[in-house]
Design a protein around this motif. Structure first.
Motif, short mmCIF file in Angstrom:
data_model
loop_
_atom_site.label_atom_id
_atom_site.label_comp_id
_atom_site.label_asym_id
_atom_site.label_seq_id
_atom_site.Cartn_x
_atom_site.Cartn_y
_atom_site.Cartn_z
N ILE A 26 72.69 43.96 53.93
CA ILE A 26 73.68 44.21 54.86
C ILE A 26 74.26 43.13 55.58
O ILE A 26 73.43 42.18 55.84
N CYS A 30 72.30 50.81 54.53
CA CYS A 30 71.03 50.69 55.43
C CYS A 30 70.28 51.71 55.36
O CYS A 30 70.32 53.03 55.68
N ILE A 31 68.77 51.53 55.01
CA ILE A 31 67.60 52.49 55.02
C ILE A 31 67.04 52.63 56.22
O ILE A 31 65.88 53.31 56.29
N CYS A 43 67.14 41.62 54.64
CA CYS A 43 67.64 43.07 54.43
C CYS A 43 67.53 43.54 52.85
O CYS A 43 68.31 42.92 52.12
N PRO A 44 66.62 44.61 52.57
CA PRO A 44 66.66 44.76 51.40
C PRO A 44 68.07 45.71 50.79
O PRO A 44 68.02 45.47 49.74
N LYS A 45 68.93 45.79 51.65
CA LYS A 45 70.09 46.33 51.10
C LYS A 45 71.25 45.30 51.44
O LYS A 45 72.51 45.47 51.06
N LEU A 103 71.45 44.28 63.45
CA LEU A 103 72.02 44.50 62.15
C LEU A 103 71.85 46.02 61.99
O LEU A 103 72.81 46.52 61.38
N PHE A 104 70.77 46.46 62.32
CA PHE A 104 70.43 47.93 62.06
C PHE A 104 71.65 48.58 62.93
O PHE A 104 72.31 49.53 62.32
N CYS A 145 64.91 50.63 57.66
CA CYS A 145 63.44 50.04 57.63
C CYS A 145 62.77 49.02 58.79
O CYS A 145 61.55 49.13 59.00
N GLY A 146 64.05 48.45 59.18
CA GLY A 146 63.53 47.76 60.47
C GLY A 146 63.10 46.22 60.20
O GLY A 146 62.57 45.47 60.98
N ALA A 147 63.27 45.71 58.75
CA ALA A 147 63.02 44.48 58.36
C ALA A 147 63.81 43.52 59.32
O ALA A 147 63.49 42.51 59.43
N CYS A 148 64.97 43.88 59.46
CA CYS A 148 65.90 43.01 60.27
C CYS A 148 65.27 42.82 61.47
O CYS A 148 65.29 41.54 62.21
#
Ligand code: HEM
Ligand code: SF4
Ligand code: FES
Lengths: 250, 256
Positions: free
Chosen positions: A228, A159-160, A224-226, A176-177, A162-165
């Motif tokens: 997760i 997880c980076i 999520c770009p990663k 998720l974060f 980013c807050g997209a979740c």
């Protein structure tokens, strides 16, 4: 390629904000999404206007700074990429693209497409760390970790922040974060001793920041770009219940 | 964050705690629905089987059983509703400014209208209880007084509006459950990457069975005339018994 952009413009927190339309002409197809915005901004500056403000840092998908909602989906509908790693070849000539900030009460808007994500920092400060121990490091082999556990912990650690979740969740939930950050420490022997304290601290801070409640829609996992996994959310739900029961009884 | 003056309050006030309340009460309701459906299926067997079953429910544990069950049911439903309304309100507040252009990646519509499917089911519940438990309709009450629950049920489904509302409510219940049942596992921390697909399948299968099972009764009764003859015969016998001042049907009249 030629595009029409519908971009959210807002001078400050107190401003109302509105969608403005820009014609993005002659954009090279090999440009990244942020480079496309650079080109548009350069032209706005030349015309004497105020460029579109947006966040970025690494532009290589590792820092978590870029935060654009593209056609209603944070980081766009492409799976497993950040906005900075999105390329214009994913769009067609003549497309209209909507660009909005990450929206959540807990992420106050600063300007245009920039939001303040320091709520995440405060959640980390509430337990997303391991207390420093002094003394020399022991032999790594003294701490056996099962391969499957190590893998789960590493996946969560991707997880980076980013807050997209949060931005994608219909309830602006940060589960998720928080669950990823809790899992990557809880699953390893170094993090396990402070697991209960960590879980309670992070969840309470998350609630205090005004994020919404997870209703198991799994939109977070999809953007999520990663990539997760929401498996972490199930784990956090379980760990929270156990930690709370222990807090109340022992 | 002092170690709880009231741990239950902490639990209820936290996002995860409240969701666990929703999941546990939801699970109770899910078990109840399964039991209710199995019981209802006796309607296809025979009027005696169905009436015996109704009699059993009302007399188990010397008549206490049904009240214990009803009280737990009421508490579960009230907790479920209060928690979900509070959670839904908090979730709306967590995004005061919506997106100008909304989009969704994976969440099906049923998962995004839980509060509306839930509230429709609630309205149906109230109606259903007035219809078959309180029996505001006097002819149904008379049939129940004579322990003719089978005939009462058939008589209750002779009205098209009742049948259509029943089907609509069951469709929304099915929608509620297709997301809800799977959600129980996630909220209670029992869902993993490996089990996700299976849980989703189970959730859909369960809600489909509930839907088809429950609507099959009013459909058979209203559209295919199931049990109409026997119901009317029973009704006539009950009316005759009322005229004769009896409080029970004579023994042999209970036969098929
Ligand atoms: C027979 C009646 C009902 C059953 C069997 C049922 C079942 C469930 C289940 C299993 C869940 C998922 C719990 C979880 O998130 O883990 C749920 C969630 C929910 N229910 Fe119900 N419910 C019923 C009635 C109602 C009523 C009357 C309302 C009206 C307020 C309602 C509103 C909700 C809402 C808003 C959620 C949360 C949605 C989510 O987390 O995605 N339900 N229900
Ligand atoms: S879980 Fe994914 S979407 Fe959420 S902050 Fe971490 S990397 Fe971003
Ligand atoms: S700018 Fe660093 S991840 Fe996009």
């Amino acid at each position: 390629m030629n595009l029409t952009l519908k971009v959210w413009r807002q001078k400050s927190v107190h401003d109302d904000g509105l969608i403005e339309t820009y014609q993005a002409k002659d954009i090279p197809i090999e440009a990244s999404f942020l480079e496309m915005l650079d080109i548009v901004n350069q032209r706005i500056i030349i015309d004497g206007g105020e460029p579109i403000h947006f966040d970025y840092d690494c532009r290589e998908g590792i820092c978590g700074q870029c935060s654009l909602t593209i056609n209603g989906i944070p980081h766009s509908k492409e799976r497993g990429v950040t906005a900075c790693q999105l390329h214009m070849r994913k769009f067609k000539d003549g497309d209209t693209i909507w660009i909005e900030p990450f929206r959540a009460k807990a992420f106050p808007l600063q300007r245009d497409l920039m939001v303040d994500r320091s709520a995440f920092d405060r959640i980390i400060a509430a337990g997303g760390f391991i207390d420093v121990r002094t003394g020399s490091a022991q032999d790594a082999n003294n701490l056996p970790v099962a391969k499957t556990r190590a893998d789960s912990a590493m996946d969560a650690a991707a997880c980076i922040g980013c807050g997209a979740c949060v931005a994608a969740c219909k309830n602006a939930s940060a589960m998720l974060f928080v669950s990823a950050k809790a899992a990557h420490l809880n699953l390893l022997p170094q993090g396990a001793p402070e697991k209960d304290k960590r879980v309670l601290g992070m969840v309470r801070q998350m609630d205090a920041e005004g994020f919404g409640n997870c209703t198991n829609l799994y939109e977070c996992e999809a953007v999520c770009p990663k990539e997760i996994s929401t498996e972490n959310i199930a784990r956090l739900n379980r760990d929270y219940a156990v930690a709370l029961a222990k807090e109340a009884t022992v | 964050m002092s170690s709880s003056t009231c741990s239950i309050c902490h639990f209820w006030q936290s996002s995860i705690g409240k969701k666990i309340v929703v999941a546990l009460t939801g699970a109770y309701l899910v078990f109840f629905l399964a039991g209710h459906l199995v019981g209802n299926m006796l309607i296809y067997q025979s009027s005696e089987a169905f009436n015996h079953y109704a009699e059993f429910l009302h007399t188990m544990l010397h008549g206490w059983g049904i009240w214990i069950f009803r009280i737990i049911m009421l508490v579960a439903l009230v907790l479920h509703i209060i928690a979900t309304i509070q959670l839904t309100a908090a979730n709306r507040a967590a995004r005061p400014r919506r997106y100008q252009r909304e989009a969704t990646m994976v969440a099906p519509r049923s998962s995004r209208m839980m509060i509306w499917s839930g509230l429709t089911v609630l309205v149906f519940f109230v109606f259903h209880i007035l219809h078959y438990t309180v029996r505001v309709q006097s002819d149904l009450q008379v049939l129940a007084d004579f322990k003719q629950n089978w005939a009462m049920t058939i008589a209750g489904f002779q009205n098209l509006l009742v049948v259509l509302f029943y089907i609509l409510a069951m469709a929304l219940l099915c929608s509620h459950l297709s997301h809800g049942v799977g959600s129980i596992f996630q909220t209670l921390g029992l869902r993993t990457k490996k089990t996700a697909k299976g849980i989703q399948l189970f959730s859909k299968a369960y809600s489909l069975i509930i839907f088809v099972g429950f609507i099959s009764i009013p459909i058979s009764v209203y559209f295919f005339g199931m049990g109409k003859k026997e119901m009317e015969a029973t009704k006539a016998k009950v009316e005759a018994a009322v005229q004769a001042g009896l409080t029970e049907l004579p023994e042999q009249d209970n036969a098929h």
